[in-house]
Design a protein around this motif. Structure first.
Motif, PDB file in Angstrom:
ATOM      1  N   PRO A 208       0.847  -1.198   0.000  1.00  0.00           N
ATOM      2  CA  PRO A 208       0.000   0.000   0.000  1.00  0.00           C
ATOM      3  C   PRO A 208       0.882   1.247   0.000  1.00  0.00           C
ATOM      4  O   PRO A 208       2.102   1.152   0.167  1.00  0.00           O
ATOM      5  CB  PRO A 208      -0.796  -0.139   1.296  1.00  0.00           C
ATOM      6  N   PRO A 209       0.298   2.430  -0.162  1.00  0.00           N
ATOM      7  CA  PRO A 209       1.115   3.652  -0.203  1.00  0.00           C
ATOM      8  C   PRO A 209       1.995   3.867   1.024  1.00  0.00           C
ATOM      9  O   PRO A 209       3.099   4.410   0.906  1.00  0.00           O
ATOM     10  CB  PRO A 209       0.064   4.763  -0.339  1.00  0.00           C
ATOM     11  N   ASP A 210       1.531   3.460   2.227  1.00  0.00           N
ATOM     12  CA  ASP A 210       2.351   3.674   3.420  1.00  0.00           C
ATOM     13  C   ASP A 210       3.389   2.580   3.629  1.00  0.00           C
ATOM     14  O   ASP A 210       4.247   2.689   4.512  1.00  0.00           O
ATOM     15  CB  ASP A 210       1.479   3.839   4.668  1.00  0.00           C
ATOM     16  N   PHE A 254      -4.223  -2.008  -4.196  1.00  0.00           N
ATOM     17  CA  PHE A 254      -4.784  -1.205  -3.113  1.00  0.00           C
ATOM     18  C   PHE A 254      -5.438   0.054  -3.684  1.00  0.00           C
ATOM     19  O   PHE A 254      -5.054   0.553  -4.747  1.00  0.00           O
ATOM     20  CB  PHE A 254      -3.685  -0.762  -2.147  1.00  0.00           C
ATOM     21  N   ASP A 257      -5.750   5.362  -0.829  1.00  0.00           N
ATOM     22  CA  ASP A 257      -5.590   5.616   0.608  1.00  0.00           C
ATOM     23  C   ASP A 257      -5.190   4.372   1.378  1.00  0.00           C
ATOM     24  O   ASP A 257      -4.985   4.436   2.600  1.00  0.00           O
ATOM     25  CB  ASP A 257      -6.864   6.220   1.196  1.00  0.00           C
ATOM     26  N   GLY A 258      -5.057   3.226   0.690  1.00  0.00           N
ATOM     27  CA  GLY A 258      -4.640   1.993   1.335  1.00  0.00           C
ATOM     28  C   GLY A 258      -5.712   1.303   2.140  1.00  0.00           C
ATOM     29  O   GLY A 258      -5.466   0.246   2.721  1.00  0.00           O
ATOM     30  N   ALA A 274      -9.098  -3.460   3.817  1.00  0.00           N
ATOM     31  CA  ALA A 274      -7.679  -3.789   3.961  1.00  0.00           C
ATOM     32  C   ALA A 274      -7.313  -4.175   5.392  1.00  0.00           C
ATOM     33  O   ALA A 274      -6.411  -4.992   5.606  1.00  0.00           O
ATOM     34  CB  ALA A 274      -6.825  -2.608   3.497  1.00  0.00           C
TER      35      ALA A 274
END
Length: 465
Positions: A208-210, A254, A257-258, A274
């Motif tokens: 995911p983005p994070d 994803f 925003d995940g 998620a």
């Protein structure tokens, strides 16, 4: 086939080209589609037409993070290479030779490609899992894999980790490992999977983005979410220790925003939370297995590719299909809206695209017969923009009887070299049909003539002839 009464699809004889992979340009305008012929390589989503280019994409391909380069796989007699294409015209810009490539991997293909976040490295999975320098082509690092070959590879958003999934053609055991990207040191091993058959592989590895978790997917098993730091498995769609599900996972990603996971399994897309893995809904409509999926850059659409020859654009607000791009053999294409509106590359010779009415399923009607009502040039960007369209007359109320149209005479124009006069003969016909349980006869009349040449409309007459 689309039933206008129910909106349900039914299988059609294959005139289409399967779509095996997708990618989106970082600017969001260009769609990359991989097909067996390579003819449908790049699409301009803002104009709704193919990009004129010599690029042929038949195997794994990807855009660089800055959008300045497109990388595709070049098959060689005893190995493989990466072919580089430079923006904006996507002209050849060199190759990266990968050296010998294992013959046990089907067609010697590279099975997965992924760029490092800064674009300096390209990660390759196949016989080996390795990182290559984009500037020199040199091998920077090789990563071990659990299985006969590496089937999937994915770097984390910060570039510090690389996940590698294994595949097999003769054994039943494949595994997932996460490495430190720079050193190649193993950080954790996600455990192996016993496949239901002797052939199976990891098809999806996505952060995911994070970057705090890792999503994996097996083509003969479940989608699983892992803690990216510890390797703890957080949830699995399999629901048991083996995690075996049918038909397995062929694509996943994803949301931006995940918080949501989209998993392609068979002909459907599962939409999952998620955090928990709980399913909220499913997207249904494809007639064959989904092979890949992507989120558009504005986060409003999900794109799915399928062996049924379509790329479908789903609205994530209402979870409905907003548009459909169909790839036909010989490079032909069509764009379809949910209400029957269409755009097409060539109305004269569009094999495989017809109208079929629910009261006469054995009679395929040419696509151009409802051109006046349903043909919409430049349809794809208009559908994606949510443009308000003019009202349509219902299909089952339209006259499907077609006049007999023939070219009666072609004569050179004496005072204009290279110009001819064409005389067209049009005769009214009748067509018996059943409506509301009774027999009726439709009369075609003679009106609304359209004349095309080489796929272009060159003359027309509106109204009665």
């Amino acid at each position: 086939l689309l039933d206008p009464a129910t909106g349900e699809d039914e299988p059609l004889a294959s005139f289409v080209e399967p779509v095996t992979a997708l990618d989106l340009h970082p600017a969001g305008r260009i769609l990359l589609a991989t097909t067996p012929s390579g003819r449908h390589a790049l699409w301009d989503l803002e104009r709704g037409v193919p990009v004129s280019t010599e690029v042929s994409l038949q195997t794994q391909s990807a855009f660089s993070p800055d959008g300045g380069c497109l990388v595709s796989v070049l098959r060689k007699e005893a190995g493989a290479a990466l072919k580089l294409h430079a923006a904006p015209g996507w002209k050849p810009a060199g190759t990266i030779d990968l050296g010998p490539w294992a013959t046990q991997v089907p067609l010697l293909d590279v099975l997965d490609l992924a760029f490092a976040p800064d674009g300096a490295l390209v990660y390759v999975a196949g016989q080996r899992a390795e990182a290559r320098s984009m500037s020199t082509g040199a091998r920077v690092r090789e990563y071990p894999h659990v299985g006969e070959f590496a089937s999937a590879i994915g770097p984390s958003p910060d570039g510090r980790r690389v996940a590698v999934g294994g595949g097999t053609l003769t054994d039943r055991f494949v595994g997932l490992c996460v490495y430190e990207a720079a050193s190649g040191d193993e950080l954790w091993f996600g455990g192996g999977h016993l496949q239901e058959t002797s052939q199976g592989s990891y098809r999806v590895l996505a952060f995911p983005p994070d970057g705090r978790t890792l999503l994996s997917g097996l083509d003969q098993g479940p989608a699983e979410l892992w803690d990216a730091d510890t390797g703890e498995r957080l949830w699995s769609t399999g629901g048991d220790e083996t995690g075996a599900v049918s038909p397995g996972v062929l694509g996943a990603c994803f949301s931006h925003d995940g918080g949501t996971v989209y998993v392609a399994t068979g002909k459907e897309v599962l939409i999952l939370d998620a955090a928990s893995g709980a399913e909220s809904t499913r997207l249904k409509g494809h007639l064959a297995s989904i092979t890949d999926l992507r989120i558009t850059h504005d986060g409003r659409r999900l794109l799915t590719a399928s062996m049924d020859g379509t790329v479908r654009f789903w609205s994530l607000e209402g979870h409905v299909e907003a548009a459909r791009l169909v790839f036909f053999e010989k490079g032909a294409w069509a764009v379809l809206g949910a209400d029957g509106r269409f755009d097409a590359s060539d109305l004269e010779s569009m094999d495989g695209l017809h109208w079929v009415m629910p009261d006469d399923r054995m009679h395929a009607l040419p696509v151009e017969i409802y051109m006046r009502d349903y043909y919409e040039p430049g349809l794809l960007p208009r559908l994606l923009a949510g443009e308000a369209m003019r009202p349509l007359r219902p299909l089952d109320e339209l006259n499907r009887a077609q006049p007999d149209v023939r070219i009666a005479r072609i004569a050179p124009r004496p005072d204009s070299p290279g110009v001819v006069d064409v005389t067209i003969r049009v005769e009214s016909t009748t067509l018996p049909v059943q409506r509301l349980g009774g027999d009726t006869v439709m009369r075609s009349g003679a009106r609304d003539l359209r004349v095309s040449r080489d796929g272009r409309l060159v003359a027309w007459v509106d109204g009665p002839l």
